[in-house]
Motif scaffolding. Structure first.
Motif: not given
Length: 175
Positions: A17-24
């Motif tokens: 969860g801490a590594c969550a990034t927005a979709p491209k």
């Protein structure tokens, strides 16, 4: 040692969860302009990433416009549904092409990237409401969130399990 499994799963979930990034399609840097700022000040031409829940989808001859209730966006760009009352008002986002109102239905979460093109006045009940308008380059429909019932391990069910003389299987009543 069975207590280590839930601890490991929880730790892994927190790490991921801490590594969550927005979709491209939603990645990038955007100024902190909100729909409320766009109505109060002159923000025409500002590139924004706004999202929220659909109030109404209106297909036109060449484009589709979405009336939205804004919501703060998480780090992934998804509208935050844990605070449903947190909003910066409404906005309208339009994009060329046809977007089916059956799919882009009321209450669905969508994130847009585009430029503020001005404001539009609409009537909500007896009130004339000025909404900022976005010419969207990206329309990102989020999948519906499904609630899942999680049962702690081991799950005890008094009607299924080891019965006297039966081994594993259904057990009817108490012996």
């Amino acid at each position: 040692m069975s207590f280590l499994r839930p601890l490991a799963v929880t730790g892994l979930a927190i790490a991921l969860g801490a590594c969550a990034t927005a979709p491209k399609p939603l990645q990038g840097q955007f100024p902190g302009v909100t729909p409320r700022d766009a109505v109060v000040g002159v923000q025409t031409g500002a590139q924004v990433r706004w999202g929220g829940r659909i109030v109404e989808t209106k297909p036109g001859a060449n484009s589709t416009c979405f009336e939205m209730i804004s919501a703060p966006l998480s780090a992934t760009g998804r509208p935050q549904s844990d605070t449903p009352d947190a909003t910066d008002g409404r906005f309208i986002a339009c994009r060329a092409g046809f977007y089916d109102p059956a799919i882009f239905s009321k209450g669905r979460e969508v994130t847009f990237i585009g430029r503020v093109s001005g404001t539009e006045t609409t009537r909500i009940g007896e009130y004339d409401y000025r909404l900022p308008k976005v010419d969207a380059d990206v329309v990102y429909l989020w999948p519906k969130v499904r609630e899942v019932q999680v049962r702690p391990y081991p799950y005890y069910d008094p009607f299924w399990g080891p019965g006297p003389g039966w081994g594993w299987g259904p057990r009817w009543g108490w012996w």
